[in-house]
Design a protein around this motif. Structure first.
Motif, short mmCIF file in Angstrom:
data_model
loop_
_atom_site.label_atom_id
_atom_site.label_comp_id
_atom_site.label_asym_id
_atom_site.label_seq_id
_atom_site.Cartn_x
_atom_site.Cartn_y
_atom_site.Cartn_z
N VAL A 56 0.84 -1.19 0.00
CA VAL A 56 0.00 0.00 0.00
C VAL A 56 0.88 1.25 0.00
CG1 VAL A 56 -0.18 -0.01 2.53
CG2 VAL A 56 -1.89 1.20 1.18
N LYS A 57 0.50 2.23 -0.80
CA LYS A 57 1.25 3.49 -0.84
C LYS A 57 0.64 4.44 0.18
CE LYS A 57 3.87 2.48 -4.40
NZ LYS A 57 5.23 2.03 -4.08
N ILE A 58 1.50 5.04 0.97
CA ILE A 58 1.01 5.90 2.05
C ILE A 58 1.57 7.31 1.91
CG2 ILE A 58 0.90 6.21 4.55
CD1 ILE A 58 1.37 3.15 4.77
N VAL A 59 0.66 8.28 1.96
CA VAL A 59 1.04 9.70 1.95
C VAL A 59 0.57 10.31 3.26
CG1 VAL A 59 0.79 11.91 0.77
CG2 VAL A 59 0.68 9.78 -0.56
N HIS A 60 1.42 11.06 3.91
CA HIS A 60 1.01 11.71 5.15
C HIS A 60 1.32 13.21 5.07
CE1 HIS A 60 0.84 11.56 9.86
NE2 HIS A 60 -0.20 12.17 9.32
N ILE A 61 0.27 14.02 5.22
CA ILE A 61 0.46 15.47 5.29
C ILE A 61 0.31 15.86 6.75
CG2 ILE A 61 -0.34 17.73 4.52
CD1 ILE A 61 -1.51 16.38 2.03
N SER A 62 1.37 16.40 7.32
CA SER A 62 1.36 16.66 8.76
C SER A 62 2.48 17.63 9.14
CB SER A 62 1.57 15.34 9.50
OG SER A 62 1.75 15.55 10.88
N VAL A 63 2.26 18.33 10.24
CA VAL A 63 3.34 19.14 10.82
C VAL A 63 3.74 18.57 12.18
CG1 VAL A 63 2.87 21.32 9.64
CG2 VAL A 63 1.58 20.76 11.70
N ARG A 106 4.31 5.19 17.52
CA ARG A 106 5.33 4.36 16.87
C ARG A 106 5.69 4.92 15.50
NH1 ARG A 106 5.44 -2.16 17.32
NH2 ARG A 106 7.41 -2.51 16.24
N PHE A 107 6.97 4.79 15.16
CA PHE A 107 7.43 5.33 13.87
C PHE A 107 6.77 4.57 12.72
CE2 PHE A 107 10.31 5.36 10.21
CZ PHE A 107 10.39 6.73 10.02
N MET A 108 6.29 5.35 11.77
CA MET A 108 5.58 4.75 10.63
C MET A 108 6.26 5.14 9.33
SD MET A 108 3.03 2.99 9.55
CE MET A 108 2.61 2.66 7.85
N PRO A 109 6.87 4.18 8.65
CA PRO A 109 7.45 4.51 7.35
C PRO A 109 6.34 4.78 6.33
CG PRO A 109 7.65 2.16 7.78
CD PRO A 109 7.03 2.77 9.00
N VAL A 110 6.49 5.85 5.57
CA VAL A 110 5.49 6.17 4.54
C VAL A 110 6.21 6.40 3.21
CG1 VAL A 110 3.91 7.21 6.22
CG2 VAL A 110 5.52 8.67 4.99
N ASP A 111 5.46 6.45 2.14
CA ASP A 111 6.06 6.64 0.82
C ASP A 111 6.29 8.11 0.50
OD1 ASP A 111 5.99 3.79 -0.39
OD2 ASP A 111 4.06 4.08 0.60
N LEU A 112 5.42 8.96 1.03
CA LEU A 112 5.55 10.39 0.77
C LEU A 112 5.11 11.14 2.02
CD1 LEU A 112 6.17 12.61 -1.30
CD2 LEU A 112 3.84 12.36 -2.17
N ALA A 113 6.08 11.76 2.68
CA ALA A 113 5.78 12.54 3.89
C ALA A 113 5.86 14.01 3.52
CB ALA A 113 6.78 12.21 4.99
N ILE A 114 4.74 14.70 3.59
CA ILE A 114 4.69 16.11 3.22
C ILE A 114 4.58 16.95 4.47
CG2 ILE A 114 3.45 17.88 1.92
CD1 ILE A 114 2.45 15.71 0.04
N PHE A 115 5.60 17.77 4.71
CA PHE A 115 5.54 18.65 5.87
C PHE A 115 4.70 19.87 5.50
CE2 PHE A 115 6.77 22.11 8.60
CZ PHE A 115 6.70 21.51 9.84
#
Lengths: 627, 132
Positions: free
Chosen positions: A352-359, A373-382
């Motif tokens: 599954v591809k995961i994108v997280h938009i978060s500050v 817990r640390f979560m590896p994602v495919d695209l982390a957008i700050f």
């Protein structure tokens, strides 16, 4: 106390005498006491000293400049001058002093208020004992990323402290106890320093990710005269604009979402206002992507066919792309650990591809483990989710191919059908046990809705029950305000009262479903609601136990190969049963109960509703099923 | 009641999982269910045991289940006695085991007898439930 000698002067006089004659302390104190008993004193009378412009007046000017409307506080001598300036110099308006019965209540009220008002409340406490009382509630606000302007009284200059209690109530570094879970703090040593630090604190508190901040209002600075008034300047307060995610990364996220066959959106603390909800609806509709509202904030209308919160587990299992928006526990959305055997389970597809938009990562500290817990994602957008959504939606719309447009459009029918099935399932589940005694939580929720359903604007401030979100038509941001953040018990009642205060000023009817154990942490907040005429409808979810803990005890007994029949010890709230109606009545509320007969619930809520419409707080004690 | 959201969410999930697995087992063993009979039990004693072991904490006092899937629905129409026994003695998912040395076979039969007496609730369409 004898005429002409107040307690403060007496203590000061006794201390001066003791210092002067050293070993004769023991004799001097009784002598002073004897003199005072006769209405006389050996000490020379002090000058008729008047401070016309105390530093605390200027502090009030600064607080007013931020726009803070209320200050919640349990009174204390370390901030007596500021308290006096608020009520007299400031006219007790903007800010108005709210009398609280515990600092935990003060902070939790401010917590609920901030989420309903969209801006922080002030909170005022002793730098030592007050902040110590406040800690758990501050931790909740920190975990929930909610702004609170805390002020602490303290006398830093030891030379000026009165002996005894004042020393116990003074501290070198008042903020130390809170520093692990506040966003910023300062201890200003001048009035100009105070003005600048308050403005800085307000800006920091309000910048996403938001959080509580703490400013020490030094007692001597507050009590002494303002010197050189012309030099003092209150800085202009200009709020920072929350940051949008990088445009290239946003374009990449749009591509992933457009290519997905089973996209899912998980929203937690994403929306900060009605505008945030509108933006999320626009994105979800552009993609025809189901949205699961994790509930940190009110993110998505429960009436929308794309709201599939109750189907989250199945949707995440099926998803090929998941977009997370300010999700507090990302790892927990895709994985689980069984209890009590700690077996790991993967819930989502491995690819599954995961994108997280978060500050969120800009506000992580080391000690307390609220970062999850640390979560590896495919695209982390700050970037701030609400701020980033329009750009993402625009990219989705502009980047959509004709084939994708057709595929996305074709999803509508199935999504609408699945939504209807989800709702029917919830209603069928709510019907089970309808006539049972104690009252089923679904029935209580339904009766409450039937009473308030004609309200144009309503807010269910605090409720751990899913029924309200499953069964009630919620379309507005103010309908729900999210949860406690840190799951520290004692949040519910004061947070609801704080939200009700903000909503009173906006004409929004406020209600709450109040857990019994939670209320007993600080029932004094009911008096605060009555005293300040804060209208709120409180319906007790009185299941007479810490039911979550019953289950834990049963699990441990099973694990240890012991009997399960003693799980009530230490977990139930019976024998005697608490009479919440009497408790509430004694604190000045309209109240009814305890009610175990389900047929009597709605009429009692109706009567309480009438009291709330008159501007009063009211409580109905419903004896309920465990959950 | 404590509102420990994160733990609760985890518990809710695993109990939901339990519910689904139980449902599956019940469906797939429908034939076996037809053939077997539950041993004689006392519904009154079963109710007492249900309350004593605090089954209602997760499943409600009439086995209706709980909010957020914390405990699955048990009644009306409970699963077969064999499935019921297996789940209590050697549970799937997170439910604690109710072993023979603490809960006798007779108590199990009584518990089952209690669940079997529970009548269905009115249909959702006949109740004043919110509808939109």
């Amino acid at each position: 106390m004898a005429k002409g000698l107040d307690r403060r002067s007496f203590l000061k006089g006794a201390a001066l005498t003791a210092a002067a004659i050293g070993t004769q302390i023991a004799q001097a104190a009784p002598a002073a006491a004897a003199a005072s008993a006769e209405g006389e004193t050996q000490e020379p009378r002090g000058k008729d000293k008047v401070i016309g412009r105390p530093g605390s007046d200027f502090m009030v000017d600064v607080i007013k400049a931020t726009g803070i409307e209320y200050i919640a506080s349990n009174p204390g001598s370390s901030f007596r001058s500021l308290h006096e300036s608020i009520v007299n110099y400031g006219g007790n308006k903007k800010p108005e002093f709210l009398t609280c019965m515990h600092e935990e209540s003060s902070v939790a009220m401010a917590h609920g208020y901030a989420k309903a008002a969209g801006k922080p409340m002030g909170m005022l406490a002793h730098g030592t004992v007050g902040l110590q009382h406040a800690t758990m509630a501050v931790y909740n606000a920190w975990c929930d990323r909610v702004p609170i302007m805390m002020f602490a009284g303290n006398f830093l200059d030891a030379d000026k402290r009165r002996p005894g209690v004042e020393w116990y109530h003074c501290v070198q570094d008042p903020a130390a106890i809170h520093r692990d879970f506040t966003k910023w703090d300062d201890q200003p040593v001048s009035l100009q320093h105070f003005a600048e630090s308050v403005m800085r604190a307000y800006k920091i508190a309000m910048m996403p990710p938001m959080g509580p901040v703490l400013i020490t209002a030094d007692g001597n600075l507050a009590e002494e005269s303002v010197h050189d008034e012309k030099r003092l300047k209150i800085p202009k307060l200009t709020m920072s604009i929350p940051s949008q995610g990088d445009s290239g990364a946003v374009a990449e996220a749009a591509k992933l979402l457009l290519a997905a066959e089973h996209p899912v959106i998980l929203a937690d603390r994403a929306a900060r206002s009605q505008e945030g909800m509108t933006r999320l609806v626009e994105l979800a509709e552009a993609l025809n992507a189901p949205v699961c509202d994790i509930g940190g904030r009110m993110n998505f209308p429960t009436t929308h066919y794309l709201n599939r919160t109750d189907d989250k587990r199945a949707l995440v299992q099926e998803a090929d792309v998941v977009l997370m928006l300010e999700v507090a526990d990302p790892w927990g959305q895709f994985n689980s650990i069984s209890d009590p055997h700690h077996e790991y389970r993967r819930l989502a597809k491995p690819d599954v591809k995961i994108v997280h938009i978060s500050v969120a990562e800009s506000l992580t500290k080391s000690n307390y483990q609220d970062m999850q817990r640390f979560m590896p994602v495919d695209l982390a957008i700050f970037g701030d989710a609400q701020t980033t959504l329009p750009a993402l939606t625009e990219r989705v719309k502009s980047g959509m191919s004709s084939n994708q447009r057709v595929a996305i459009s074709d999803r509508v029918k199935k999504l609408q059908t699945d939504y209807r099935r989800m709702k029917e399932r919830a209603r069928a589940a709510a019907a089970v046990g309808w006539d049972v005694t104690p009252v089923s939580t679904a029935r209580m929720s339904s009766h409450l809705w039937n009473v308030v359903k004609n309200e144009e604007k309503w807010c269910m401030a605090v409720s751990g029950m899913q029924w309200n979100k499953n069964l009630w038509p919620a379309k507005e941001y103010y309908n729900f305000i999210g949860s406690s953040g840190g799951s520290g018990v004692g949040y519910g009642a004061p947070a609801a009262v704080g939200a009700a205060l903000a909503n009173r000023d906006k004409g929004i009817f406020t209600m709450t479903i109040q857990n019994d154990g939670d209320l007993m942490y600080g029932p004094g907040v009911l008096w605060t609601a009555a005293h300040h005429k804060i209208p709120i409808l409180i319906v007790m979810h009185n299941n007479r136990a810490y039911h979550q803990e019953v289950m834990h005890l049963q699990k441990m007994a099973g694990l240890h190969n012991r009997s399960m029949d003693r799980a009530a010890i230490g977990t139930t709230i019976e024998n005697p049963n608490i009479d919440f109606a009497k408790l509430a009545a004694s604190l000045g509320l309209h109240s009814e109960g305890p009610i175990s007969d389900p047929a009597k619930v709605e009429p009692a809520i109706q009567r309480a509703y009438a009291a709330v419409k008159r501007g009063e707080p009211a409580l109905v004690d419903v004896v309920t099923q465990g959950r | 009641m404590k509102t420990e959201t994160i733990r609760h969410r985890t518990a809710a999930f695993v109990m939901q999982a339990f519910f689904f697995s139980l449902f599956f087992i019940a469906s797939s063993s429908a034939i076996a269910q037809e053939k077997e009979k539950a041993p004689a039990g006392s519904a009154d004693n079963g109710y007492k045991a249900y309350m004593k072991y605090m089954c209602y904490t997760c499943h409600g006092t009439v086995g209706q289940g709980a909010d957020r899937g914390t405990g699955p629905k048990l009644a009306p129409n409970p699963v077969s006695f064999a499935t019921f026994t297996a789940q209590l003695r050697t549970p799937r998912q997170d439910m604690p085991p109710y072993r023979k040395e603490f809960v006798s076979d007779q108590e199990l039969a009584d518990l089952y007898a209690y669940l079997a007496t529970i009548k269905p609730s009115p249909a959702a369409k006949d109740l004043p439930l919110p509808n939109f």
